[in-house]
Design an enzyme around this catalytic site. Structure first.
Site, PDB file in Angstrom:
ATOM      1  N   ASP A   1       0.916  -0.803   0.219  1.00 10.01           N
ATOM      2  CA  ASP A   1      -0.249   0.192  -0.014  1.00 10.01           C
ATOM      3  C   ASP A   1       1.110   1.228   0.065  1.00 10.01           C
ATOM      4  O   ASP A   1       2.223   1.261   0.341  1.00 10.01           O
ATOM      5  CB  ASP A   1      -0.814   0.551   1.228  1.00 10.01           C
ATOM      6  CG  ASP A   1       0.242  -0.085   2.070  1.00 10.01           C
ATOM      7  OD1 ASP A   1       0.932  -0.688   2.155  1.00 10.01           O
ATOM      8  OD2 ASP A   1      -1.050   1.054   3.233  1.00 10.01           O
TER       9      ASP A   1
ATOM     10  N   GLU B   1      -0.031  -1.310   5.741  1.00  5.76           N
ATOM     11  CA  GLU B   1       1.291  -0.390   6.716  1.00  5.76           C
ATOM     12  C   GLU B   1       0.999   0.831   6.457  1.00  5.76           C
ATOM     13  O   GLU B   1       0.846   2.156   8.176  1.00  5.76           O
ATOM     14  CB  GLU B   1       2.693  -0.728   5.708  1.00  5.76           C
ATOM     15  CG  GLU B   1       3.537  -0.719   7.000  1.00  5.76           C
ATOM     16  CD  GLU B   1       4.549   0.997   6.870  1.00  5.76           C
ATOM     17  OE1 GLU B   1       5.041   0.777   8.008  1.00  5.76           O
ATOM     18  OE2 GLU B   1       4.098   1.752   5.598  1.00  5.76           O
TER      19      GLU B   1
END
Lengths: 460, 460
Positions: B84, B150
């Protein structure tokens, strides 16, 4: 004035009804969608004043209305009030619809604007009404200045006052403003002083952008650390201003002033109730009120540029601005205050040996105001209180400012009296704002009697 | 590894093309409207890994994918990365579309996620690709743990790691994370330490509601004044923590550690460039990096409950919460740090003789992490750097935290190596995020060589 009092007593329900009528007009000056209501309220006053035979003048940049009934008797008295109100929503916590004046079992007239400031404005009109109905000669030349933007900073009003000083307001002998409150709940006040305020921004600048405290913590001079150390050098936790030289400017307390602090309707319990805590600095009424009214204070309001939200953020802010203000009193001079503040902060910042940069700016200064409570304008007010309420008024000051007071005094060079109608617990600006029926009805008598006392004093 | 290097060199444009493909997937985990893109990115990885012959496991609470190619050679290496990215809009100031990987004339591959952390994640896959294309035996058992949340706090990941410690991750011999950056722009780093962080809220409460400084200034103990005085007792302007006892907990600097500070690719100019100002506390590289990496620091982040907007407001805030954090290092213990902070603040508050109340709370604590750079996992990393870059790596720490590091170490009880691919100026989280073509291509070689070195060390 006995006929006057009897008429007021007899018609008090009509007068309350009239207050209900004006409370229902949502003249919230800060809400653009309600601006029409402010104009509607202005038009209502205009209509009512014309009905009462006043000649009016509507001034651009807000509405301003006045009356000059053409009576030849001196003196010429200028009265000021405002007909706009603070915003109010039932959802804010009101027990009743804020724009429907509602009388409760304790005879509290509850509604937005009841005490601030539609009650007093209506009071002046009703005084005229009563004199007319009784076909009594009106005791003074009355000039009225009613504003519709007071709750939104009175923008434009200073210009109007300065412009009309030699126009519509020409010939004024004294000014009376009914837009503040009694010190207590039952005893009337005359107010003769206001503190000024000097507002400061102190900015510490470091890196070009915010930093991550993990990467840079411990290696750079952090603007926030510097600012905290600087703000810590301004005022002690018991309220003593730490800027050298400030206290030297404060006018000494005279014996006459000191004795005016006796017998005031105020107690430490009143203060603690207002605070909801017992965190007062001083232990008695006199010290407390002196520090509210006639000594300066310094408050730190907040910091712009730092993290302020709930939660956690590990930021090192790049540029932070501390906001603080000093409430000023006679004989403090704003320029001198600014100079002392700047000198002090710069000297303290040098001691920090920081590589950041600092700048200090006074972003606004209003002067303190203090009048003589022995002036004939105040004597008329005191005599009126004694006649209507059978007691002497508390002689009070306010810790905050009512800027229009100084504007009138400076523009017209005449004495200004603050003659409040409402009580200390009216909750202007709050939910469930109220005006006690007694304050409204006796207040109308007070305003009428004040004008009559002025006539008598001038006739002597 | 020569065949490997030649293949990588020959196919570098294909590899950049593949990075372009993944940068185009807008896997912004913090934007709910883009959550599908995060899943798309996870699916892309899944497909690619299956194509490469991996057995994968998608774990609920985010996607987690792994490979266990079934090769029997030791060791078993677990690698972690995330797919991400941070949000990015052209309007934020990007020179190019952030989701179109664009190579400029300096061979900077510009795009969101290029360096954080799609480049490294793709790097691991391309290492497998190259070994397969060359039909070379893969040197280790590789377990991959790639996360898609994250940048949004890695919610749920700790649970997965702890659960899979005896499941999918069972048998892991060492861990490697490529999700940080070189200290410099040209010289690779191995990272062996991270600071922890303890975050504090200190709240001073006074009256029941905010007060007007005109009415109450000078008569009450103001919570903001108290808080400013308390915050002023935490850290000096040159970064020294003023909480007694904190510094006694800091592990002493060993000779070996001290010598690792020589020859690092870092200069005071680099620091000043990053700051955009010369407000560094220390005058040399060693002191600066020691204070970033291995000494604690204390930063004051902001105040909740006070005035923070532009402009002026004359409020006395009723309740204010100061936010500060301490970056911690070995051998500081969070509980002990909290105890010292609370004791210190309570003792300083007593001295203020304020009638307000104070409360102090540690709202979050992450421990510091420090590994041995002599462990065989680090030796493999160092040898790989020497082979690919012809120089020894900088041995670095980070001043911030990468919480997953300690989670892996604690859950698996194995050594963790941080092996960065990108350079210090890549601008992860910023506009114009980039990964230099050299870092990407030589980085693939570095990751492959690291695995090969692990094989050799374990074979010895």
């Amino acid at each position: 004035m006995d006929l006057f009092y009897a008429y007021v007593n007899k018609h008090q329900d009509d007068f309350v009804q009239k207050l209900k009528e004006v409370v229902a007009i949502k003249s919230v000056s800060s809400d653009p969608s309600l601006r029409d209501e402010v104009f509607k309220m202005g038009a209502w006053l205009h209509r009512e004043m014309e009905r009462l035979g006043a000649s009016t003048k509507i001034v651009e940049l807000g509405l301003q209305e006045g009356e000059n009934p053409g009576l030849k008797l001196p003196p010429v008295i200028l009265v000021y009030g405002h007909y706009d109100v603070q915003p109010a929503l039932k959802e804010d916590g009101w027990n009743t619809d804020p724009f429907v004046l509602t009388e409760d079992s304790s005879h509290r007239l509850i509604g937005r604007g009841s005490t601030d400031d539609k009650g007093p404005v209506l009071g002046w009109l009703l005084v005229i009404e009563v004199f007319r109905q009784l076909e009594l000669e009106f005791p003074v030349n009355l000039i009225m200045c009613f504003e519709g933007m007071e709750e939104s900073g009175s923008e434009g009003l200073d210009d109007v006052i300065n412009r009309e000083a030699e126009g519509f307001f020409k010939g004024t002998d004294a000014v009376c403003i009914s837009d503040n409150y009694w010190l207590g709940k039952t005893k009337p006040s005359l107010t003769y002083g206001l503190r000024g305020v000097s507002y400061f921004h102190v900015t510490v600048k470091g890196p070009k952008a915010d930093l991550h405290s993990g990467v840079f913590g411990g290696t750079v001079h952090e603007p926030m650390t510097d600012l905290i150390h600087i703000l810590g050098k301004l005022v002690s936790c018991d309220g003593k201003i730490m800027v050298p030289g400030i206290m030297n400017q404060v006018a000494p307390v005279t014996e006459e002033e000191e004795s005016s602090y006796n017998g005031l309707e105020f107690s430490m319990d009143t203060l603690h109730e207002a605070l909801g805590a017992k965190n007062s600095i001083h232990s008695n009424v006199k010290d407390t009120l002196m520090h509210r009214w006639r000594f300066p204070s310094l408050s730190i309001h907040g910091i712009e540029g730092a993290f302020y939200s709930p939660g956690e953020k590990t930021v090192i802010p790049a540029k932070v601005t501390g906001k603080f203000s000093i409430r000023t009193v006679p004989d403090m001079d704003p320029d001198n205050v600014t100079q002392l503040v700047v000198q002090h902060i710069e000297s303290e910042f040098t001691k920090l040996k920081s590589k950041n940069t600092i700048s200090i700016k006074c972003v606004g200064a209003g002067k303190p105001w203090c009048s003589s409570f022995n002036h004939w304008n105040f004597v008329a007010g005191r005599k009126a209180v004694e006649k209507v309420f059978n007691q002497s008024p508390d002689l009070t000051r306010e810790g905050g400012s009512i800027p229009v007071t100084l504007t009138f005094e400076n523009a017209l060079k005449k004495n200004v009296l603050l003659l409040p109608m409402g009580a200390c617990d009216d909750g202007a600006h709050s939910i469930n704002e109220k005006l006690d029926r007694r304050n409204f009805i006796e207040g109308i008598k007070l305003l009428g009697t004040y004008l009559d006392e002025l006539r008598q004093i001038q006739a002597e």
